[in-house]
Scaffold this active site. Structure first.
Site, PDB file in Angstrom:
ATOM      1  N   ARG A 131      18.425 -15.472  14.365  1.00  9.02           N
ATOM      2  CA  ARG A 131      18.493 -14.460  13.307  1.00  9.02           C
ATOM      3  C   ARG A 131      19.255 -15.022  12.111  1.00  9.02           C
ATOM      4  O   ARG A 131      18.894 -14.826  10.958  1.00  9.02           O
ATOM      5  CB  ARG A 131      19.159 -13.168  13.805  1.00  9.02           C
ATOM      6  CG  ARG A 131      19.438 -12.195  12.649  1.00  9.02           C
ATOM      7  CD  ARG A 131      19.890 -10.811  13.075  1.00  9.02           C
ATOM      8  NE  ARG A 131      20.771 -10.763  14.217  1.00  9.02           N
ATOM      9  CZ  ARG A 131      22.069 -11.087  14.202  1.00  9.02           C
ATOM     10  NH1 ARG A 131      22.651 -11.536  13.105  1.00  9.02           N
ATOM     11  NH2 ARG A 131      22.784 -10.987  15.301  1.00  9.02           N
TER      12      ARG A 131
ATOM     13  N   TYR B 225       4.168  -0.977  -7.173  1.00 10.15           N
ATOM     14  CA  TYR B 225       3.567  -0.851  -5.847  1.00 10.15           C
ATOM     15  C   TYR B 225       4.125   0.389  -5.140  1.00 10.15           C
ATOM     16  O   TYR B 225       5.332   0.645  -5.152  1.00 10.15           O
ATOM     17  CB  TYR B 225       3.867  -2.132  -5.060  1.00 10.15           C
ATOM     18  CG  TYR B 225       3.598  -2.038  -3.586  1.00 10.15           C
ATOM     19  CD1 TYR B 225       2.346  -1.648  -3.115  1.00 10.15           C
ATOM     20  CD2 TYR B 225       4.589  -2.342  -2.661  1.00 10.15           C
ATOM     21  CE1 TYR B 225       2.098  -1.544  -1.757  1.00 10.15           C
ATOM     22  CE2 TYR B 225       4.346  -2.252  -1.300  1.00 10.15           C
ATOM     23  CZ  TYR B 225       3.102  -1.854  -0.857  1.00 10.15           C
ATOM     24  OH  TYR B 225       2.863  -1.748   0.488  1.00 10.15           O
TER      25      TYR B 225
ATOM     26  N   ASP C 223       9.462  -8.922  -9.242  1.00 10.36           N
ATOM     27  CA  ASP C 223       8.459  -9.050  -8.184  1.00 10.36           C
ATOM     28  C   ASP C 223       7.348  -9.931  -8.749  1.00 10.36           C
ATOM     29  O   ASP C 223       6.613  -9.529  -9.641  1.00 10.36           O
ATOM     30  CB  ASP C 223       7.934  -7.656  -7.817  1.00 10.36           C
ATOM     31  CG  ASP C 223       6.870  -7.689  -6.715  1.00 10.36           C
ATOM     32  OD1 ASP C 223       6.267  -8.759  -6.503  1.00 10.36           O
ATOM     33  OD2 ASP C 223       6.633  -6.634  -6.086  1.00 10.36           O
TER      34      ASP C 223
ATOM     35  N   LYS D 133       0.828 -12.163   0.664  1.00  9.72           N
ATOM     36  CA  LYS D 133      -0.295 -12.206  -0.270  1.00  9.72           C
ATOM     37  C   LYS D 133      -0.677 -13.655  -0.598  1.00  9.72           C
ATOM     38  O   LYS D 133      -1.137 -14.374   0.257  1.00  9.72           O
ATOM     39  CB  LYS D 133       0.041 -11.390  -1.514  1.00  9.72           C
ATOM     40  CG  LYS D 133       0.664 -10.015  -1.232  1.00  9.72           C
ATOM     41  CD  LYS D 133      -0.206  -9.086  -0.407  1.00  9.72           C
ATOM     42  CE  LYS D 133       0.247  -7.645  -0.380  1.00  9.72           C
ATOM     43  NZ  LYS D 133       1.493  -7.339   0.290  1.00  9.72           N
TER      44      LYS D 133
END
Length: 384
Positions: free
Chosen positions: A51, A103, A175, A200
């Site tokens: 982690r 978004y 973004d 994406k």
């Protein structure tokens, strides 16, 4: 050659990378492990628990930093997990100025998760920096920008917004999912944080969900690494491997996305049954000059509305498409079509959504890398 002198097409393949130390593997191996042997308490080779850090994820994070001209990269389990980490830099009473055309998932995270913890979000149109400046108060700590915006393809002047952010001593996060670093590098334009839904274009093959942040400032990076580790929404080793593999071909894919995107935007613009096409490459686009100055091309994302702005007609078009797949998401090698009002932006209330142009008749295309003539033929038969 030094890392700094490499051009983008070389950075996607070599940036921040070196052969694996164990056996010289050219591609970083998938370190599918949760923990690491120590010789004495605290005596290890830089890794204790996956982690906190994992060698495959480190390789991806180094690559992300390189392609965005940053210093520190962070990989997350999704784009929203990356945004979540940025908002966790804030506390109750702090304010965020965000673009009003963004978004739906970002909007939902801001309004339905973080607002109840006392963080206030102001949504404004960002075509003009005066509007942004007017929304800044003494409590504003962050400006959140998306450019090109999803799905209206609005262009926001990153350099101009960065000047406002610096003047008021607030952070600027961009973004960069739609543009990718192939088309623009926000850190070079004055942004403090760059965010990606790596699902994406960076991944590029519709087979992995991941997110990314890149920064230059060490103090900011340390805060974000702490949040990444403490909150735990990290990118797993297999997913890190897949995104890293995707990045290796980002430049060649983006070149074709841009070529195909332009061909389809111009086809739609000249179609008698299409009323409006949203694509930043048109000279008629309200911020075309800004797009031209801050981007190296206009990308493969396009939105359009058919004549009469009919919801029923929009649904018919997306249902009739054969080569374009009707699906959520974007940025894969295959072409996708979406209906934002009922899909990606369904979480935004209708009146809010329509204020920014996301009407019920709007269709969004993610133009892939197939043959453009086949894609145009598919649109031709679907529009009728």
């Amino acid at each position: 050659m030094g890392e700094k002198t490499l051009k983008f097409n070389s950075k996607t393949i070599h940036g921040g990378q070196q052969p694996d130390k164990a056996y010289g593997a050219v591609m970083p191996p998938i370190y599918q492990t949760s923990t690491y042997a120590q010789t004495t308490p605290g005596g290890h080779k830089g890794y204790e628990y996956s982690r906190s850090a994992n060698p495959t994820r480190t390789a991806l994070e180094n690559s992300l930093a390189s392609i965005e001209n940053g210093t520190y990269g962070l990989a997350f389990a999704s784009g929203l997990a990356a945004i979540d980490a940025v908002i966790k830099l804030l506390g109750p009473g702090d304010e965020v100025v965000s673009t009003n055309d963004l978004y739906g998932g970002s909007y939902r995270l801001f309004k339905q998760i973080f607002e109840k913890y006392g963080i206030k979000f102001n949504f404004v149109g960002m075509q003009d920096t005066d509007t942004i400046e007017a929304a800044i108060t003494g409590n504003t700590k962050l400006i959140w920008v998306e450019t090109p915006t999803n799905p209206m393809m609005n262009i926001i002047d990153i350099k101009a917004v960065a000047a406002v952010a610096k003047k008021h001593n607030v952070l600027l996060a961009v973004d960069n999912t739609f543009a990718t670093p192939y088309l623009q590098t926000p850190l070079d334009l004055g942004a403090d944080v760059v965010m990606h839904s790596a699902t994406k274009y960076l991944g590029g093959h519709s087979d992995v969900v991941a997110g990314a942040l890149v920064v230059k400032n060490k103090e900011l990076a340390d805060q974000l690494y702490f949040i990444q580790n403490a909150s735990g929404a990290v990118c797993g080793p297999m997913d890190s491997f897949l995104i890293l593999r995707g990045i290796k071909t980002l430049h060649v894919r983006m070149q074709r996305h841009c070529e195909n995107g332009e061909a389809i935007a111009r086809y739609l613009e000249n179609h008698p049954k299409i009323e409006k096409v949203y694509w930043p490459g048109f000279e008629s686009h309200p911020n075309h000059e800004v797009a031209k100055s801050q981007m190296n091309g206009y990308g493969g994302m396009i939105s359009f509305v058919s004549k009469g702005s009919s919801y029923k007609e929009a649904i018919k078009i997306v249902e009739r498409l054969k080569l374009f797949t009707l699906a959520e998401s974007l940025g894969g090698v295959e072409s996708l079509a979406g209906h934002p009002a009922s899909m990606t932006h369904a979480s935004i209330p209708k009146d809010e959504r329509e204020k920014s142009g996301v009407v019920d008749a709007l269709i969004r295309l993610s133009v892939g890398i197939e043959d453009k003539d086949d894609l145009i033929a598919d649109l031709e038969q679907a529009i009728g």
